[in-house]
Scaffold this active site. Structure first.
Site, PDB file in Angstrom:
ATOM      1  N   GLU A   1       0.816  -1.135  -0.077  1.00 11.67           N
ATOM      2  CA  GLU A   1      -0.087   0.042   0.082  1.00 11.67           C
ATOM      3  C   GLU A   1       0.842   1.355  -0.079  1.00 11.67           C
ATOM      4  O   GLU A   1       1.893   1.384   0.942  1.00 11.67           O
ATOM      5  CB  GLU A   1      -0.890  -0.025   1.070  1.00 11.67           C
ATOM      6  N   HIS A   2       0.557   2.069  -0.852  1.00 11.24           N
ATOM      7  CA  HIS A   2       1.206   3.420  -1.149  1.00 11.24           C
ATOM      8  C   HIS A   2       2.609   3.377  -1.630  1.00 11.24           C
ATOM      9  O   HIS A   2       3.548   3.896  -1.033  1.00 11.24           O
ATOM     10  CB  HIS A   2       1.185   4.402   0.185  1.00 11.24           C
ATOM     11  N   THR A   3       2.882   2.182  -2.215  1.00 13.28           N
ATOM     12  CA  THR A   3       4.177   1.767  -2.564  1.00 13.28           C
ATOM     13  C   THR A   3       4.287   1.925  -4.214  1.00 13.28           C
ATOM     14  O   THR A   3       5.335   2.248  -4.869  1.00 13.28           O
ATOM     15  CB  THR A   3       4.703   0.461  -2.386  1.00 13.28           C
ATOM     16  N   ASP A   4       3.100   2.068  -4.897  1.00 14.97           N
ATOM     17  CA  ASP A   4       3.033   2.014  -6.275  1.00 14.97           C
ATOM     18  C   ASP A   4       3.826   3.527  -7.145  1.00 14.97           C
ATOM     19  O   ASP A   4       4.638   3.474  -7.611  1.00 14.97           O
ATOM     20  CB  ASP A   4       1.714   1.787  -7.041  1.00 14.97           C
TER      21      ASP A   4
ATOM     22  N   GLY B   1     -12.529   1.923  -1.698  1.00 10.21           N
ATOM     23  CA  GLY B   1     -11.163   1.429  -1.982  1.00 10.21           C
ATOM     24  C   GLY B   1     -10.723   0.068  -3.056  1.00 10.21           C
ATOM     25  O   GLY B   1     -10.019  -0.314  -2.672  1.00 10.21           O
ATOM     26  N   LEU B   2     -11.951   0.099  -3.686  1.00 14.27           N
ATOM     27  CA  LEU B   2     -12.018  -1.079  -4.685  1.00 14.27           C
ATOM     28  C   LEU B   2     -11.930  -0.644  -6.065  1.00 14.27           C
ATOM     29  O   LEU B   2     -12.099  -1.469  -7.075  1.00 14.27           O
ATOM     30  CB  LEU B   2     -13.447  -1.756  -4.178  1.00 14.27           C
TER      31      LEU B   2
ATOM     32  N   GLU C   1      -6.724   9.856 -15.090  1.00 12.35           N
ATOM     33  CA  GLU C   1      -7.033  10.167 -13.749  1.00 12.35           C
ATOM     34  C   GLU C   1      -6.114  11.351 -13.118  1.00 12.35           C
ATOM     35  O   GLU C   1      -6.366  12.169 -12.222  1.00 12.35           O
ATOM     36  CB  GLU C   1      -6.745   9.018 -12.759  1.00 12.35           C
TER      37      GLU C   1
ATOM     38  N   ASP D   1      -4.211   0.464  -9.762  1.00 14.65           N
ATOM     39  CA  ASP D   1      -5.653   0.105 -10.070  1.00 14.65           C
ATOM     40  C   ASP D   1      -6.064  -0.174 -11.468  1.00 14.65           C
ATOM     41  O   ASP D   1      -6.588  -1.089 -11.765  1.00 14.65           O
ATOM     42  CB  ASP D   1      -6.624   1.225  -9.454  1.00 14.65           C
TER      43      ASP D   1
ATOM     44  N   TYR E   1      -4.769  11.654   1.129  1.00 20.16           N
ATOM     45  CA  TYR E   1      -3.793  10.769   0.127  1.00 20.16           C
ATOM     46  C   TYR E   1      -2.625  11.625  -0.274  1.00 20.16           C
ATOM     47  O   TYR E   1      -1.387  11.059  -0.113  1.00 20.16           O
ATOM     48  CB  TYR E   1      -4.800  10.215  -0.983  1.00 20.16           C
TER      49      TYR E   1
HETATM   50  C1  GLA Z   1      -4.914   4.045  -4.297  1.00 18.10           C
HETATM   51  C2  GLA Z   1      -4.316   4.563  -5.424  1.00 18.10           C
HETATM   52  C3  GLA Z   1      -3.355   3.637  -5.912  1.00 18.10           C
HETATM   53  C4  GLA Z   1      -2.443   3.235  -4.699  1.00 18.10           C
HETATM   54  C5  GLA Z   1      -3.265   2.926  -3.572  1.00 18.10           C
HETATM   55  C6  GLA Z   1      -2.593   2.722  -2.512  1.00 18.10           C
HETATM   56  O1  GLA Z   1      -5.815   3.082  -4.857  1.00 18.10           O
HETATM   57  O2  GLA Z   1      -5.157   4.857  -6.781  1.00 18.10           O
HETATM   58  O3  GLA Z   1      -2.570   3.991  -6.818  1.00 18.10           O
HETATM   59  O4  GLA Z   1      -1.536   4.435  -4.526  1.00 18.10           O
HETATM   60  O5  GLA Z   1      -4.358   3.936  -3.234  1.00 18.10           O
HETATM   61  O6  GLA Z   1      -1.839   1.697  -2.421  1.00 18.10           O
END
Ligand code: GLA
Length: 384
Positions: free
Chosen positions: A33-36, A123-124, A159, A171, A220
């Protein structure tokens, strides 16, 4: 999912033209999470909540988009499509059209209907599924196509550049490239990936806290800035560290005292999460479910305590799952500050687990959650 046959006849009735139909899934992230956006690793799964798009050509020079969810239609001139977002659901399909136009495609006149069952703001990745399905639909109409990873990048740009949400690639990537019955370990630096089979006796249970989250909201981008500030401190000493992907926990020990305390914590989450994500994929490949569950638990508390990306309700949902029979691992999934937890559960306990977790959460919080037993589904495609 909506019956595609019924969806097609609704498009036909509204627009008097037979549409081509496409589907793109939402996703749940198992770990990473929050690594992309730090060019690190993520391991999401495409799920059986999805968005459908029906598209047919028009001869009047118009682009007409209709959302069955919002029961709303909007009409534009194909030659002068909006170049800016208007804080409306149509920003997502229009953003995709704008990016494709920027890539040199002439956007033709068309009617587009959209319908989705990916819960919004949970969050989906409902927005990524709208972007990816729209891109496939428009590209098919103009007789063009892109490899899945490129398609994902174009949708991410829609986006980032049009909608104005500063998300990473996860995503859109999983929506475009997911495989049924598999999780996907993505290296967000070069977009190479590995598929890891999800054993048939493991259920994916998504538990919606009903606390809404938004990537466009303030938290975020704040977290992103804080973690990137830590990276900038490391890069002063080690110029080979443009992203936290390249940083180590030793870097934090050496130079953490030059960082804002919150930045240090955010970076500790991101750096350790990258290590966990790669290890989690190894564990899944080896069938070591105990190790996978341990890594998911560690990831949740790192996300909650160091990244401060959780909320009281999500922490409660994770805690309430701990002693339920069949649990392998539970954590908050997605952008954070609400949304859903992902629970990996032994299949034979899935139904009882879902019921009991729902009961416990309602008692503890006074909020009735939605609990879904999901399947790892395929990525975006045309439906026959
Ligand atoms: C959201 C963002 C993704 C990612 C996640 C956290 O889903 O769209 O790019 O950063 O949060 O992992």
């Amino acid at each position: 999912m909506h019956d595609p046959v019924e969806f097609r006849s609704q498009h036909l009735a509204r627009f008097h033209a037979d549409p081509a139909i496409f589907v793109a899934p939402g996703r749940v992230n198992l770990i990473g999470e929050h690594t992309d956006y730090a060019e690190g690793f993520v391991m999401p799964v495409a799920i059986d909540f999805a968005t459908l798009a029906g598209i047919s050509p028009r001869s009047d020079g118009k682009v007409v988009v209709y959302s069955e969810n919002y029961q709303q239609e909007r009409t534009f001139d194909a030659a002068t499509l909006p170049a800016k977002a208007s804080n409306h659901w149509s920003d997502y399909p229009l953003g995709v059209a704008a990016i494709l136009a920027g890539e040199g495609h002439k956007i033709p006149a068309f009617s587009l209907s959209l319908w989705g069952d990916v819960p919004l703001g949970s969050g989906l990745s409902s927005s990524a599924s709208v972007e990816v399905v729209t891109a496939l639909a428009i590209l098919s109409l103009i007789g063009a196509s892109y490899p899945g990873p490129v398609l994902a990048r174009l949708c991410q740009r829609a986006e980032n550049e049009f909608v104005g949400a500063n998300c990473g690639i996860m995503d859109q990537f999983i929506s475009a490239n997911g495989e049924a019955d598999h999780a996907l370990l993505l290296d967000c630096r070069d977009l190479s990936y590995k598929l890891a089979p999800i054993p048939a006796d493991v259920a994916l249970i998504i538990a919606n806290t009903m606390v809404k989250h938004s990537v466009a909201g303030g938290d975020y981008p704040t977290r992103r800035r804080e973690s990137e500030a830590a990276c900038a401190v490391i890069a002063k000493h080690r110029p080979g560290v443009p992203f936290l992907r390249d940083a180590t926990l030793e870097d934090l020990e050496k130079w953490g005292n030059e960082m804002e305390p919150k930045s240090l914590l955010r970076a500790r989450h991101v750096i350790s999460e990258n290590l966990r994500t790669v290890a989690a994929c190894d564990a899944l490949m080896k069938g070591d479910m105990a190790e996978l569950g341990r890594l998911m638990a560690e990831a949740h508390w790192s996300y909650s305590k160091d990244f401060e990306g959780s909320c009281a309700e999500a922490d409660t949902m994770v805690e309430l799952a701990q002693d339920l029979p069949g649990l392998i691992g539970a954590r908050l999934t997605g952008g954070g500050f609400g949304g859903c937890t992902i629970n990996l559960v032994e299949q034979r306990h899935a139904k009882a687990f879902a019921e009991e977790l729902g009961r416990r959460y309602a008692t503890a919080t006074g909020i009735v959650p939605q609990i879904h037993i999901c399947h790892a589904s395929g990525g975006a495609r045309k439906l026959a």
